[in-house]
Motif scaffolding. Structure first.
Motif, PDB file in Angstrom:
ATOM      1  N   LEU A 216       3.327   5.907  -2.816  1.00 27.35           N
ATOM      2  CA  LEU A 216       4.530   6.642  -3.213  1.00 27.35           C
ATOM      3  C   LEU A 216       4.670   6.690  -4.726  1.00 27.35           C
ATOM      4  O   LEU A 216       5.025   7.735  -5.296  1.00 27.35           O
ATOM      5  N   ASN A 217       4.395   5.570  -5.403  1.00 25.08           N
ATOM      6  CA  ASN A 217       4.459   5.532  -6.863  1.00 25.08           C
ATOM      7  C   ASN A 217       3.485   6.529  -7.482  1.00 25.08           C
ATOM      8  O   ASN A 217       3.810   7.212  -8.452  1.00 25.08           O
TER       9      ASN A 217
ATOM     10  N   VAL B  65       7.205   8.985  -6.591  1.00 25.51           N
ATOM     11  CA  VAL B  65       8.385   8.562  -5.824  1.00 25.51           C
ATOM     12  C   VAL B  65       8.594   7.062  -6.029  1.00 25.51           C
ATOM     13  O   VAL B  65       7.659   6.276  -5.926  1.00 25.51           O
ATOM     14  N   GLU B  66       9.825   6.694  -6.343  1.00 23.06           N
ATOM     15  CA  GLU B  66      10.160   5.275  -6.487  1.00 23.06           C
ATOM     16  C   GLU B  66      10.860   4.822  -5.212  1.00 23.06           C
ATOM     17  O   GLU B  66      12.036   5.093  -5.011  1.00 23.06           O
ATOM     18  N   PRO B  67      10.141   4.128  -4.341  1.00 29.48           N
ATOM     19  CA  PRO B  67      10.753   3.701  -3.076  1.00 29.48           C
ATOM     20  C   PRO B  67      11.683   2.509  -3.280  1.00 29.48           C
ATOM     21  O   PRO B  67      11.586   1.784  -4.269  1.00 29.48           O
TER      22      PRO B  67
ATOM     23  N   GLU C  40       0.836  -1.205   0.000  1.00 33.17           N
ATOM     24  CA  GLU C  40       0.000   0.000   0.000  1.00 33.17           C
ATOM     25  C   GLU C  40       0.872   1.257   0.000  1.00 33.17           C
ATOM     26  O   GLU C  40       0.606   2.217  -0.728  1.00 33.17           O
ATOM     27  N   LEU C  41       1.910   1.242   0.792  1.00 28.52           N
ATOM     28  CA  LEU C  41       2.824   2.376   0.858  1.00 28.52           C
ATOM     29  C   LEU C  41       3.547   2.575  -0.471  1.00 28.52           C
ATOM     30  O   LEU C  41       3.669   3.702  -0.963  1.00 28.52           O
ATOM     31  N   VAL C  42       4.011   1.492  -1.071  1.00 27.08           N
ATOM     32  CA  VAL C  42       4.702   1.587  -2.361  1.00 27.08           C
ATOM     33  C   VAL C  42       3.765   2.158  -3.424  1.00 27.08           C
ATOM     34  O   VAL C  42       4.154   3.038  -4.210  1.00 27.08           O
TER      35      VAL C  42
END
Length: 124
Positions: free
Chosen positions: A96-97, A101-103, A91-93
């Protein structure tokens, strides 16, 4: 009370039980012996890994019933915990995407979100 060295030997033997090339089975020990092993396994977050190795080796029934139940409980709880962490990480990825943002996942997070030939519930 068994000596720490003997408990460590039993723990290592239990963890290696799933390796057919080693020709190993779970070490036989009394309930008291396994209590010492469990204390070390818990302290080092290895309890689910021992259960997974015992299941893989097919030698789970050689453990005392109370030990089997405890291993199974910790394994199940760890599986639930790891699934929740996986869902939160994904969910966080995604969030961010969506924000551009590429985590980069580090340490155990990467282990939980990739599919591999391992048992994700075996790792704490």
């Amino acid at each position: 009370m068994m000596r720490r060295r003997h408990a460590l030997s039993l723990l290592v033997g239990a963890l290696r039980a799933d390796k057919p090339q080693c020709g190993r089975k779970l070490p036989s020990a009394s309930l008291g012996d396994w209590s010492s092993v469990l204390a070390i396994a818990n302290r080092h977050f290895l309890t689910p890994a021992v259960y997974a190795a015992a299941c893989k080796s097919g030698d789970l029934r050689s453990l005392p019933l109370e030990v089997r139940r405890y291993f199974a409980l910790v394994y199940r709880l760890n599986r639930l915990r790891n699934r929740a962490i996986r869902e939160q990480a994904l969910e966080l990825v995604r969030a961010l995407n969506e924000s551009g943002v590429e985590p980069m996942l580090l340490k155990g997070a990467l282990f939980l979100v990739t599919d591999g030939p391992f048992d994700p519930a075996a790792r704490m």
